[in-house]
Design a protein around this motif. Sequence first.
Motif, mmCIF file in Angstrom:
data_model
loop_
_atom_site.group_PDB
_atom_site.id
_atom_site.type_symbol
_atom_site.label_atom_id
_atom_site.label_comp_id
_atom_site.label_asym_id
_atom_site.label_seq_id
_atom_site.Cartn_x
_atom_site.Cartn_y
_atom_site.Cartn_z
ATOM 1 N N ALA A 166 -75.987 44.251 23.474
ATOM 2 C CA ALA A 166 -75.129 45.208 23.221
ATOM 3 C C ALA A 166 -75.340 46.367 24.027
ATOM 4 C CB ALA A 166 -74.906 45.468 21.880
ATOM 5 N N ARG A 167 -76.745 46.618 23.755
ATOM 6 C CA ARG A 167 -77.479 47.866 24.377
ATOM 7 C C ARG A 167 -77.399 47.974 25.857
ATOM 8 N NH1 ARG A 167 -81.696 50.152 26.771
ATOM 9 N NH2 ARG A 167 -82.445 52.216 25.878
ATOM 10 N N ALA A 168 -77.905 46.676 26.311
ATOM 11 C CA ALA A 168 -77.923 46.433 27.782
ATOM 12 C C ALA A 168 -76.378 46.574 28.225
ATOM 13 C CB ALA A 168 -78.436 45.322 28.171
ATOM 14 N N MET A 169 -75.297 46.360 27.659
ATOM 15 C CA MET A 169 -74.041 46.384 28.156
ATOM 16 C C MET A 169 -73.604 48.029 28.115
ATOM 17 S SD MET A 169 -72.583 43.713 29.605
ATOM 18 C CE MET A 169 -70.956 44.273 29.782
ATOM 19 N N LEU A 170 -74.124 48.652 27.250
ATOM 20 C CA LEU A 170 -73.841 50.153 27.191
ATOM 21 C C LEU A 170 -74.408 50.939 28.194
ATOM 22 C CD1 LEU A 170 -72.235 52.430 25.588
ATOM 23 C CD2 LEU A 170 -73.946 52.662 24.002
ATOM 24 N N ALA A 171 -75.681 50.533 28.620
ATOM 25 C CA ALA A 171 -76.598 51.237 29.380
ATOM 26 C C ALA A 171 -75.992 51.047 30.922
ATOM 27 C CB ALA A 171 -77.992 50.512 29.657
ATOM 28 N N ILE A 172 -75.062 50.055 31.273
ATOM 29 C CA ILE A 172 -74.464 49.978 32.385
ATOM 30 C C ILE A 172 -73.756 51.385 32.733
ATOM 31 C CG2 ILE A 172 -72.078 49.069 33.517
ATOM 32 C CD1 ILE A 172 -73.035 46.221 32.300
ATOM 33 N N TRP A 173 -72.907 51.809 31.680
ATOM 34 C CA TRP A 173 -72.395 53.122 31.867
ATOM 35 C C TRP A 173 -73.006 54.201 31.614
ATOM 36 C CZ3 TRP A 173 -70.051 49.040 28.774
ATOM 37 C CH2 TRP A 173 -69.050 48.377 29.253
ATOM 38 N N LEU A 174 -74.065 54.353 30.571
ATOM 39 C CA LEU A 174 -74.987 55.380 30.348
ATOM 40 C C LEU A 174 -76.269 55.457 30.804
ATOM 41 C CD1 LEU A 174 -73.778 55.741 26.487
ATOM 42 C CD2 LEU A 174 -72.668 56.664 28.715
ATOM 43 N N GLY A 175 -76.588 54.423 31.289
ATOM 44 C CA GLY A 175 -78.092 54.405 31.905
ATOM 45 C C GLY A 175 -78.392 55.181 32.825
ATOM 46 N N PRO A 176 -79.637 55.190 33.669
ATOM 47 C CA PRO A 176 -79.792 56.065 34.633
ATOM 48 C C PRO A 176 -79.186 55.797 36.123
ATOM 49 C CG PRO A 176 -81.936 54.630 34.251
ATOM 50 C CD PRO A 176 -80.766 54.283 33.110
ATOM 51 N N ASN A 177 -78.796 54.571 36.213
ATOM 52 C CA ASN A 177 -77.897 54.409 37.499
ATOM 53 C C ASN A 177 -76.570 53.606 37.269
ATOM 54 O OD1 ASN A 177 -80.312 54.495 39.178
ATOM 55 N ND2 ASN A 177 -81.408 53.065 37.947
ATOM 56 N N PRO A 178 -75.633 54.536 36.607
ATOM 57 C CA PRO A 178 -74.228 53.778 36.366
ATOM 58 C C PRO A 178 -73.691 53.708 37.662
ATOM 59 C CG PRO A 178 -74.388 56.377 36.268
ATOM 60 C CD PRO A 178 -75.647 55.861 36.421
ATOM 61 N N PRO A 179 -72.420 52.827 37.536
ATOM 62 C CA PRO A 179 -71.840 52.446 38.752
ATOM 63 C C PRO A 179 -70.751 53.718 39.262
ATOM 64 C CG PRO A 179 -70.568 51.760 36.901
ATOM 65 C CD PRO A 179 -71.907 52.013 36.507
ATOM 66 N N ASP A 180 -70.496 54.521 38.563
ATOM 67 C CA ASP A 180 -69.817 55.928 38.565
ATOM 68 C C ASP A 180 -70.468 57.081 37.923
ATOM 69 O OD1 ASP A 180 -67.852 57.874 38.423
ATOM 70 O OD2 ASP A 180 -66.464 56.278 39.404
ATOM 71 N N ALA A 181 -71.058 57.896 38.547
ATOM 72 C CA ALA A 181 -71.564 59.224 37.783
ATOM 73 C C ALA A 181 -70.649 60.044 37.121
ATOM 74 C CB ALA A 181 -72.471 59.751 38.715
ATOM 75 N N ASP A 182 -69.511 60.173 37.653
ATOM 76 C CA ASP A 182 -68.345 60.853 36.833
ATOM 77 C C ASP A 182 -67.956 60.262 35.720
ATOM 78 O OD1 ASP A 182 -68.650 62.984 38.826
ATOM 79 O OD2 ASP A 182 -66.995 62.079 40.108
ATOM 80 N N LEU A 183 -67.842 58.976 35.741
ATOM 81 C CA LEU A 183 -67.443 58.211 34.449
ATOM 82 C C LEU A 183 -68.493 58.438 33.729
ATOM 83 C CD1 LEU A 183 -65.756 56.097 32.932
ATOM 84 C CD2 LEU A 183 -67.100 54.262 34.260
ATOM 85 N N ARG A 184 -69.822 58.423 33.937
ATOM 86 C CA ARG A 184 -70.736 58.523 33.009
ATOM 87 C C ARG A 184 -70.818 59.866 32.165
ATOM 88 N NH1 ARG A 184 -76.284 60.793 32.825
ATOM 89 N NH2 ARG A 184 -77.683 59.391 31.757
ATOM 90 N N GLN A 185 -70.560 60.938 32.944
ATOM 91 C CA GLN A 185 -70.346 62.222 32.313
ATOM 92 C C GLN A 185 -69.144 62.459 31.431
ATOM 93 O OE1 GLN A 185 -73.566 62.877 33.197
ATOM 94 N NE2 GLN A 185 -72.808 65.037 32.909
ATOM 95 N N GLY A 186 -68.062 61.881 31.949
ATOM 96 C CA GLY A 186 -66.971 61.632 31.098
ATOM 97 C C GLY A 186 -67.114 61.192 29.770
ATOM 98 N N LEU A 187 -67.680 59.920 29.831
ATOM 99 C CA LEU A 187 -67.924 59.215 28.619
ATOM 100 C C LEU A 187 -68.822 60.090 27.659
ATOM 101 C CD1 LEU A 187 -68.374 55.431 29.684
ATOM 102 C CD2 LEU A 187 -66.556 56.668 28.768
ATOM 103 N N LEU A 188 -69.828 60.957 28.131
ATOM 104 C CA LEU A 188 -70.519 61.874 27.311
ATOM 105 C C LEU A 188 -69.984 63.163 27.006
ATOM 106 C CD1 LEU A 188 -74.084 61.259 29.459
ATOM 107 C CD2 LEU A 188 -73.186 60.222 27.241
ATOM 108 N N GLY A 189 -68.812 63.380 27.217
ATOM 109 C CA GLY A 189 -67.870 64.504 26.760
ATOM 110 C C GLY A 189 -67.489 65.480 27.914
#
Length: 193
Positions: A166-189
Amino acid sequence: MSYRRPICAAISLSIAFGLMPLRLDAASCNGIEFPPDLPVDGQSLVLNGMGLREATMLNLDVYVAGLYLPDRETRADAILDANPIWQVDMEFLRHVDAEDIREAWNEGLENNGAEMKAMADSIGALDALVRDLNAGDRLSFSHVLGKGLRVGMNDRDTLIPGDDFARAMLAIWLGPNPPDADLRQGLLGASCS
């Protein structure tokens, strides 16, 4: 007769209600709405943020995602370290082949430090669930504490064991190398872009 008491009471009520947190209406990103809170396994989670996943050099809109957590948090490392109960809801904006989805998840897991060999059974179980997704299809991932990752595809739920997965899956979006940096920032607020 004194009007002072009713006026003071009205002012006190106004102040009290003004200080109470307001319940937000549904939030929207690229025309897709997400509720401000969501019940997950008997706990109320709040919408932490949402964003748009764009792919390829053409910046094709693929899906909109929303991240739900027990409390809002803007630091990815704090979320990943705590590995709390969480849910990521996604709505697809276009057709995506199952093979492309499998490839993206596997690449995301590997790029963000997942132990691919140790998680081979979990990855295989996830890959087996994947089918082609079309515009309007919904997909969700939620961490069921102590049990693993619940995958919801439209109206079907499947549990894949393992808190580490579960943690590894969440890291896809929030980890240091997400597929989309803007998506990561959006999920972080940050604002949905």
